[in-house]
Scaffold this motif. Structure first.
Motif, PDB file in Angstrom:
ATOM      1  N   LYS A   1      30.395  16.858 -56.254  1.00 49.82           N
ATOM      2  CA  LYS A   1      30.252  18.305 -56.477  1.00 49.82           C
ATOM      3  C   LYS A   1      31.379  18.869 -57.338  1.00 49.82           C
TER       4      LYS A   1
ATOM      5  N   HIS B   1      19.832  13.069 -50.270  1.00 44.70           N
ATOM      6  CA  HIS B   1      20.502  14.188 -49.598  1.00 44.70           C
ATOM      7  C   HIS B   1      21.673  13.682 -48.773  1.00 44.70           C
ATOM      8  N   GLN B   2      21.475  12.587 -48.065  1.00 49.54           N
ATOM      9  CA  GLN B   2      22.544  12.057 -47.225  1.00 49.54           C
ATOM     10  C   GLN B   2      23.695  11.534 -48.070  1.00 49.54           C
TER      11      GLN B   2
ATOM     12  N   PRO C   1      18.485  21.104 -50.015  1.00 52.05           N
ATOM     13  CA  PRO C   1      17.839  20.537 -48.827  1.00 52.05           C
ATOM     14  C   PRO C   1      16.759  19.524 -49.178  1.00 52.05           C
TER      15      PRO C   1
ATOM     16  N   SER D   1      25.612  14.544 -49.238  1.00 56.64           N
ATOM     17  CA  SER D   1      26.357  15.153 -48.134  1.00 56.64           C
ATOM     18  C   SER D   1      27.614  14.375 -47.802  1.00 56.64           C
TER      19      SER D   1
ATOM     20  N   PHE E   1      23.557  20.858 -56.086  1.00 51.70           N
ATOM     21  CA  PHE E   1      24.092  21.703 -55.016  1.00 51.70           C
ATOM     22  C   PHE E   1      23.673  23.158 -55.211  1.00 51.70           C
ATOM     23  N   ASP E   2      23.685  23.911 -54.102  1.00 56.19           N
ATOM     24  CA  ASP E   2      23.378  25.340 -54.192  1.00 56.19           C
ATOM     25  C   ASP E   2      24.644  26.129 -54.525  1.00 56.19           C
TER      26      ASP E   2
ATOM     27  N   ALA F   1      26.517  27.892 -52.766  1.00 54.64           N
ATOM     28  CA  ALA F   1      27.571  27.789 -51.761  1.00 54.64           C
ATOM     29  C   ALA F   1      28.207  26.400 -51.732  1.00 54.64           C
ATOM     30  N   GLY F   2      27.748  25.496 -52.575  1.00 57.10           N
ATOM     31  CA  GLY F   2      28.311  24.147 -52.622  1.00 57.10           C
ATOM     32  C   GLY F   2      27.684  23.170 -51.657  1.00 57.10           C
ATOM     33  N   ALA F   3      26.555  23.547 -51.045  1.00 61.47           N
ATOM     34  CA  ALA F   3      25.863  22.644 -50.123  1.00 61.47           C
ATOM     35  C   ALA F   3      24.797  21.851 -50.882  1.00 61.47           C
ATOM     36  N   PRO F   4      24.584  20.587 -50.518  1.00 56.29           N
ATOM     37  CA  PRO F   4      23.524  19.818 -51.172  1.00 56.29           C
ATOM     38  C   PRO F   4      22.173  20.503 -50.992  1.00 56.29           C
TER      39      PRO F   4
ATOM     40  N   PRO G   1      32.392  13.715 -51.256  1.00 56.08           N
ATOM     41  CA  PRO G   1      33.070  14.958 -51.610  1.00 56.08           C
ATOM     42  C   PRO G   1      33.388  15.074 -53.096  1.00 56.08           C
TER      43      PRO G   1
END
Length: 626
Positions: A224, A214-215, A242, A218, A234-235, A237-240, A221
């Motif tokens: 993704k 995860h880290q 959880p 995150s 990623f979800d 929304a483009g976030a890794p 860049p």
């Protein structure tokens, strides 16, 4: 110190007194004694920017988790993730060989540690069958259509590293599966398909996404931006995703089924290879040159291992070029051979006086590395023999350049009679890997360092033509060649890109033997880019000279020099260490040195015999065994 040994290794294990306890109690900044993960602060950006000769970290820190060391009587496997170690352990319990366990471990690492290694990468494998050490080279190769100008822009200027890495341009022909298959023919006991079962099972059923991956997601860049990777990691929304997410990889499961049934040919030819090539050559912003013919034509190489006597009792066997690992490690150990253990430690940690000499030896070794080391099928060894770099007279000559104070930036030596026609390679980033060590119930052993090069490789994910979610990441191994192939005068760099060539590496899978009776004593290695050389040297010095056990050696603070500033891992040395080095003329930079060392060492009879495995507290690794 003898320079090279092609004969069967033959070597005693030192006693292991309680130096580590002294360190923990006496050092003013001891290792964190906590079971949970603790963030180790990074050095300041200003300090890191002090010199361009400081390598970029392959993978950033993700905390510190204290490791106990693991005892086993019959067999053990050490790997960078618990699920991967579990897979190797499953094979050992089923009667598999060390090689079987290493293959099953690697296949799971493709799933659970994709930022570091995988089936579209490469590896160096050292194997001991109880009689003979062999070295098998599964390093990636340059495509037939590539040339030394691959990373030069139209105006002749060198691309920056991110421009070079991200996309198809940096992808080399993967060699891992072909290499493992050839090794399995000779050293495997269980059926090939059996070794794939844990990775297929985990890919289908899912595993919990860990904090380290995860880290890494995150902090990167680029990953993704690949559509296949974005859907997987990623979800919306483009976030890794959880930590704790159940991550399933149906595409990888399907590819692994094909390879389990059809062997490496199912990966190197047909739909899987076609999908890899399509994504490389069709990359939107940075297409590459890899072809299906490159894939189909790849062949691993059986190389002569380099075995060097060290001290009175140990024989250290490592990988020859195109790896620079063994050469640099043994150069440093040879140039510091006169330092006694009594003068080396201050409250259980390496002293400023010892680090002064070690750093100067490292600078000399890295100068030679930049000048000479490259693929031996393309570049002649200095003096016609790589042993010239480890010859006793040459090492004495180089050691004479080490002074009571820092001698500054080192120049390469001249180990042969003729001066080399190559230019030194300029400093450039080198990136991450993973390491697997195994010993089995019949005394066979593996030490394998494996890689996709940068974190998440080229940031291209292939689904192997399955059309499913997930898949595997493609390497960026071509950026281990010199990005700038010639110096200002037009003189070529030894490690420049040429078609079919393997790039230079720092990987240093190592097996250690007792010179007197031939017993295997240790299997060890580490990820870490160019710093692998220091992590392996540290383990050897600490276990032999400082009589530490393997877990204590791995957990020692890291240090190094790359022909520039002297680096210390932050917050783990007494303040006086850096001050003492500066007083001796060193530029000292305190920064993260995120090793991921794994090792297994024979325990003396007085401690119960069998084996003791160690894993790096800086990463997720564990040891499993009986």
């Amino acid at each position: 110190m003898n320079s090279l040994f092609n004969a069967r290794p033959c070597w005693p294990l030192p006693a292991l007194p309680a130096l580590f306890a002294l360190w923990l109690t006496a050092c003013s900044t001891p290792l964190p004694q906590v079971p949970a993960t603790v963030q180790v602060p990074a050095a300041s950006p200003t300090a890191v920017a002090a010199s361009s000769t400081i390598p970029v970290q392959p993978e950033g820190p993700s905390g510190w988790s204290q490791k106990p060391g693991w005892a086993a009587q019959r067999f053990a496997v050490a790997a960078a993730h618990p699920l991967a170690a579990d897979a190797g352990y499953e094979m050992l319990r089923a009667g598999g060989s060390a090689l079987d366990a290493a293959i099953a471990t690697q296949l799971v690492l493709t799933l659970v540690e994709p930022q570091s290694s995988g089936i579209a990468g490469g590896a160096f494998l050292m194997h001991w069958d109880g009689r003979q050490v062999v070295a098998l080279d599964g390093r990636e190769t340059a495509p037939a259509a590539a040339d030394e100008r691959l990373f030069l822009k139209p105006d002749g200027q060198t691309m920056n590293y991110v421009q070079a890495v991200v996309g198809g341009r940096s992808v080399g022909t993967p060699g891992l599966l072909r290499m493992l298959e050839q090794a399995h023919v000779k050293y495997g006991k269980l059926p090939w398909a059996r070794l794939f079962e844990p990775a297929i099972r985990l890919s289908e059923n899912g595993f919990e996404l860990g904090s380290r991956m995860h880290q890494m997601l995150s902090g990167d860049p680029q990953i993704k931006r690949d559509p296949q990777a974005a859907k997987y990691f990623f979800d919306a929304a483009g976030a890794p995703l959880p930590v704790g997410t159940l991550l399933r990889n149906p595409a990888l499961a399907e590819v692994l089924r094909k390879v389990a049934k059809g062997g490496s040919e199912a990966f190197m030819r047909g739909p899987v290879a076609a999908d890899i090539v399509r994504r490389v050559r069709g990359h939107a912003s940075n297409p590459g040159l890899l072809s299906e013919a490159d894939m189909a034509g790849y062949s691993p190489k059986w190389r002569e291992p380099m075995c060097s006597d060290w001290r009175e009792t140990w024989r250290v066997c490592g990988f020859p070029p195109p790896s620079s690992g063994h050469l640099a490690v043994m150069q440093m150990l040879g140039m510091t051979a006169q330092q006694s253990a009594a003068q080396s430690l201050d409250a259980g940690l390496p002293s400023a006086a010892w680090l002064n000499r070690y750093a100067q030896a490292a600078n000399l070794a890295f100068a030679d590395r930049a000048q000479f080391v490259a693929d031996p099928d393309f570049v002649a060894a200095p003096g016609g023999d790589w042993a010239s770099l480890l010859a006793p007279d040459y090492l004495r000559q180089r050691a004479a350049l080490i002074g009571p104070r820092s001698s500054g930036v080192a120049k390469p030596g001249q180990p042969g009679l003729l001066k080399t026609a190559y230019a030194p390679q300029a400093a450039q980033p080198e990136y991450g890997t993973s390491h697997i060590s195994v010993v089995d119930a019949e005394g066979r052993a593996v030490s394998m360092t494996t890689t996709v090069e940068s974190v998440f490789g080229s940031r291209i994910m292939s689904d192997g033509g399955t059309g499913l979610v997930g898949g595997f990441l493609l390497n960026n191994q071509l950026t281990d060649f010199a990005l700038n192939p010639r110096d200002a005068a037009g003189q070529p760099v030894a490690n420049r890109l040429e078609p079919g060539k393997r790039p230079r590496s720092s990987m240093a899978p190592t097996l250690v033997f007792d010179r007197r009776d031939g017993r295997l004593l240790m299997s060890l290695g580490s990820p870490g880019g160019a710093a692998i050389i220091h992590y392996v040297a540290k383990m050897l010095i600490a276990t032999h000279d400082w009589e530490m056990n393997v877990q204590e050696a791995i957990s020692l603070p890291n240090f190094g020099a790359f022909n520039g500033p002297t680096l210390l891992e932050p917050n783990l040395f007494p303040a006086g260490t850096a001050a003492g080095l500066r007083a001796l003329g060193h530029e000292v930079v305190e920064r993260d040195l995120t090793s991921g060392s794994q090792a297994i060492m024979r325990r003396p009879a007085k401690d119960g015999g069998g084996w003791l495995g160690g894993a790096d507290p800086r990463r997720e690794g564990v040891v499993r065994g009986d």
